[in-house]
Scaffold this motif. Structure first.
Motif, PDB file in Angstrom:
ATOM      1  N   GLU A 224      36.403  33.210  50.927  1.00 11.73           N
ATOM      2  CA  GLU A 224      35.178  33.382  50.043  1.00 11.73           C
ATOM      3  C   GLU A 224      35.686  33.526  48.157  1.00 11.73           C
ATOM      4  O   GLU A 224      36.712  33.901  48.049  1.00 11.73           O
ATOM      5  N   PHE A 225      34.895  33.053  46.872  1.00 10.97           N
ATOM      6  CA  PHE A 225      34.783  33.507  46.042  1.00 10.97           C
ATOM      7  C   PHE A 225      34.258  34.417  45.463  1.00 10.97           C
ATOM      8  O   PHE A 225      32.974  34.782  46.346  1.00 10.97           O
ATOM      9  N   ILE A 226      35.048  35.752  44.783  1.00 11.44           N
ATOM     10  CA  ILE A 226      34.780  37.236  44.484  1.00 11.44           C
ATOM     11  C   ILE A 226      34.649  36.709  42.697  1.00 11.44           C
ATOM     12  O   ILE A 226      35.183  36.004  42.465  1.00 11.44           O
ATOM     13  N   SER A 227      33.108  37.033  42.763  1.00  5.46           N
ATOM     14  CA  SER A 227      32.732  37.934  41.429  1.00  5.46           C
ATOM     15  C   SER A 227      31.899  39.220  41.193  1.00  5.46           C
ATOM     16  O   SER A 227      31.254  39.058  41.780  1.00  5.46           O
ATOM     17  N   GLY A 228      32.055  39.622  40.076  1.00  3.88           N
ATOM     18  CA  GLY A 228      31.016  40.628  39.898  1.00  3.88           C
ATOM     19  C   GLY A 228      31.466  41.540  38.731  1.00  3.88           C
ATOM     20  O   GLY A 228      32.683  40.900  37.658  1.00  3.88           O
ATOM     21  N   ALA A 229      30.831  42.560  38.535  1.00  2.00           N
ATOM     22  CA  ALA A 229      32.122  43.639  37.245  1.00  2.00           C
ATOM     23  C   ALA A 229      33.065  43.880  37.796  1.00  2.00           C
ATOM     24  O   ALA A 229      33.200  45.260  38.162  1.00  2.00           O
ATOM     25  N   LEU A 230      33.939  44.262  36.752  1.00  2.00           N
ATOM     26  CA  LEU A 230      35.240  45.243  37.167  1.00  2.00           C
ATOM     27  C   LEU A 230      35.330  46.135  35.651  1.00  2.00           C
ATOM     28  O   LEU A 230      35.439  46.200  34.386  1.00  2.00           O
ATOM     29  N   PHE A 231      35.083  47.468  35.783  1.00  2.00           N
ATOM     30  CA  PHE A 231      35.500  48.957  35.704  1.00  2.00           C
ATOM     31  C   PHE A 231      37.072  48.812  35.140  1.00  2.00           C
ATOM     32  O   PHE A 231      37.415  49.845  36.365  1.00  2.00           O
ATOM     33  N   LEU A 232      37.818  48.611  34.324  1.00  2.00           N
ATOM     34  CA  LEU A 232      39.138  49.023  34.335  1.00  2.00           C
ATOM     35  C   LEU A 232      38.504  50.440  33.471  1.00  2.00           C
ATOM     36  O   LEU A 232      38.394  50.868  32.441  1.00  2.00           O
ATOM     37  N   ASP A 233      39.828  51.094  34.329  1.00  2.00           N
ATOM     38  CA  ASP A 233      40.477  52.846  33.998  1.00  2.00           C
ATOM     39  C   ASP A 233      40.966  52.458  32.028  1.00  2.00           C
ATOM     40  O   ASP A 233      42.069  51.692  32.365  1.00  2.00           O
ATOM     41  N   SER A 234      40.273  53.559  31.175  1.00  2.00           N
ATOM     42  CA  SER A 234      41.002  53.520  30.023  1.00  2.00           C
ATOM     43  C   SER A 234      42.382  54.456  30.005  1.00  2.00           C
ATOM     44  O   SER A 234      41.951  54.926  30.077  1.00  2.00           O
ATOM     45  N   PRO A 235      43.521  54.087  28.879  1.00  2.00           N
ATOM     46  CA  PRO A 235      44.299  55.035  29.259  1.00  2.00           C
ATOM     47  C   PRO A 235      44.142  55.813  27.812  1.00  2.00           C
ATOM     48  O   PRO A 235      44.078  56.394  27.726  1.00  2.00           O
ATOM     49  N   ARG A 236      43.104  55.792  27.314  1.00  2.00           N
ATOM     50  CA  ARG A 236      43.000  56.958  25.895  1.00  2.00           C
ATOM     51  C   ARG A 236      41.824  57.624  26.366  1.00  2.00           C
ATOM     52  O   ARG A 236      41.342  58.661  25.766  1.00  2.00           O
ATOM     53  N   GLY A 237      41.726  57.166  27.650  1.00  2.00           N
ATOM     54  CA  GLY A 237      40.294  59.184  28.115  1.00  2.00           C
ATOM     55  C   GLY A 237      39.051  58.646  27.740  1.00  2.00           C
ATOM     56  O   GLY A 237      38.520  59.277  27.527  1.00  2.00           O
TER      57      GLY A 237
ATOM     58  N   GLY B 213      35.031  40.146  36.929  1.00  2.00           N
ATOM     59  CA  GLY B 213      36.093  40.184  37.999  1.00  2.00           C
ATOM     60  C   GLY B 213      35.781  38.887  38.948  1.00  2.00           C
ATOM     61  O   GLY B 213      34.632  38.874  39.459  1.00  2.00           O
ATOM     62  N   LEU B 214      36.424  38.274  38.772  1.00  2.00           N
ATOM     63  CA  LEU B 214      37.327  37.348  39.227  1.00  2.00           C
ATOM     64  C   LEU B 214      37.876  37.394  40.652  1.00  2.00           C
ATOM     65  O   LEU B 214      38.916  37.738  40.488  1.00  2.00           O
ATOM     66  N   GLY B 215      38.086  36.303  41.453  1.00  2.00           N
ATOM     67  CA  GLY B 215      38.804  36.201  42.417  1.00  2.00           C
ATOM     68  C   GLY B 215      38.850  35.731  43.585  1.00  2.00           C
ATOM     69  O   GLY B 215      37.470  34.932  43.490  1.00  2.00           O
ATOM     70  N   VAL B 216      39.141  35.809  45.070  1.00  2.00           N
ATOM     71  CA  VAL B 216      39.517  34.519  45.728  1.00  2.00           C
ATOM     72  C   VAL B 216      39.852  35.230  47.326  1.00  2.00           C
ATOM     73  O   VAL B 216      41.066  36.299  47.121  1.00  2.00           O
ATOM     74  N   ARG B 217      39.272  35.484  48.577  1.00  2.00           N
ATOM     75  CA  ARG B 217      40.296  36.309  49.488  1.00  2.00           C
ATOM     76  C   ARG B 217      39.713  35.325  50.697  1.00  2.00           C
ATOM     77  O   ARG B 217      39.352  34.809  50.978  1.00  2.00           O
ATOM     78  N   ALA B 218      40.884  34.971  52.215  1.00  2.00           N
ATOM     79  CA  ALA B 218      40.526  34.859  53.022  1.00  2.00           C
ATOM     80  C   ALA B 218      40.403  36.164  54.044  1.00  2.00           C
ATOM     81  O   ALA B 218      41.552  37.220  53.209  1.00  2.00           O
ATOM     82  N   THR B 219      40.022  35.955  54.796  1.00  2.00           N
ATOM     83  CA  THR B 219      39.479  36.455  55.684  1.00  2.00           C
ATOM     84  C   THR B 219      39.852  36.590  56.788  1.00  2.00           C
ATOM     85  O   THR B 219      39.452  35.271  57.734  1.00  2.00           O
ATOM     86  N   TRP B 220      41.160  37.232  58.136  1.00  2.00           N
ATOM     87  CA  TRP B 220      40.524  36.797  59.404  1.00  2.00           C
ATOM     88  C   TRP B 220      40.279  37.758  60.260  1.00  2.00           C
ATOM     89  O   TRP B 220      40.927  39.374  59.972  1.00  2.00           O
ATOM     90  N   GLU B 221      39.419  37.901  60.962  1.00  2.00           N
ATOM     91  CA  GLU B 221      38.797  39.228  62.222  1.00  2.00           C
ATOM     92  C   GLU B 221      39.997  38.700  63.724  1.00  2.00           C
ATOM     93  O   GLU B 221      39.806  38.240  64.504  1.00  2.00           O
ATOM     94  N   TYR B 222      41.289  40.075  62.846  1.00  2.00           N
ATOM     95  CA  TYR B 222      41.644  39.970  64.238  1.00  2.00           C
ATOM     96  C   TYR B 222      41.491  40.844  66.082  1.00  2.00           C
ATOM     97  O   TYR B 222      42.067  40.368  66.784  1.00  2.00           O
TER      98      TYR B 222
END
Length: 253
Positions: free
Chosen positions: A88-101, A109-118
């Motif tokens: 699957e290809f991943i897409s969505g909103a990524l909320f990055l924690d700010s180091p300045r508080g 946010g983008l990405g990819v994943r492989a799933t295995w039904e073990y």
């Protein structure tokens, strides 16, 4: 004399007729008018009592062979011969924690994943599609500054996360909870005028979240399925707590 003989002959014939009729045959056998009809099914039921077929299946499932192993084998792998693998290809909103508080920086946010039904290797019908795991890569980045001074940060999340899914009956949909871990690779750069300074590092990562998952068939025959998810996932890296809200789309086999 002749008259007497004639009378004797006629008398003998009259007496012998009923006797001959009696000797030639008996009266015909009288069959009763209301004789019961023969029903093979009723006769069989009367000889052998009915047996619940579930008792036979139960005895077979509980019967052990000579080697001590159960002879009763499940056929779930034949009913659903899927491999239990998805991409699957991943897409969505990524909320990055700010180091300045301050408030979190919202980025794509983008990405990819492989799933295995073990769960399919456990030979348990209830856990067959309820247990699975992801091998996932998620990427997000942020930048800030002026034309003279600029800072950029790119974060890569690499995780392995098992999950447990609550199926909606016997459908191909369900809700899941997921926990896992991995590493977060962060690459930052600071540019002052034309001079760029790069800094990178790796931190341990803890992943957690919930979501909704579906795997409907694409065709009536065959194992190809459409795989999709809607999820809310958190990534804890050090003292930073990033958050991803989005979904994914792909195929399953």
């Amino acid at each position: 004399m002749k008259t007497w003989l004639l009378r004797c002959a006629l008398g003998s014939l009259a007496l012998s007729a009923p006797a001959l009729a009696q000797d030639e045959g008996d009266d015909p056998y009288a069959y009763p008018d209301d004789a019961p009809s023969y029903d093979a099914a009723e006769s069989y039921d009367g000889i052998r009592p009915k047996v619940d077929q579930t008792d036979d299946f139960r005895r077979v499932s509980e019967q052990e062979g000579d080697d001590g192993e159960d002879d009763f084998e499940t056929l779930s792998s034949l009913d659903d011969p899927n491999l239990g693998v998805a991409m699957e290809f991943i897409s969505g909103a990524l909320f990055l924690d700010s180091p300045r508080g301050r408030a979190a920086d919202t980025r794509l946010g983008l990405g990819v994943r492989a799933t295995w039904e073990y769960g399919r290797i456990l030979d348990n019908e209830s856990l067959r599609e309820a247990l699975w795991a992801d091998l996932r890569w998620t990427y997000g980045g942020t930048s800030d500054g002026t034309e003279f001074l600029q800072g950029k940060t790119n974060i890569h999340y690499f995780t392995i996360a098992p999950a447990y899914e609550l199926k909606l009956g016997k459908s191909d949909f369900g809700f899941f909870g997921q926990l896992g871990g991995g590493i977060a690779y962060q690459a930052s750069s600071i540019t002052i005028d034309t001079v760029e300074t790069k800094v990178s590092g790796i931190k341990p990562l803890f992943q957690y979240g919930v979501g909704f998952r579906g795997r409907p068939r694409i065709t009536s025959s065959g194992n190809l399925r459409l795989a999709f998810r809607v999820e809310a996932m958190g990534f804890r890296r050090g003292y930073h707590n990033d958050f991803f809200l989005g979904g994914s789309l792909g195929t399953a086999f």
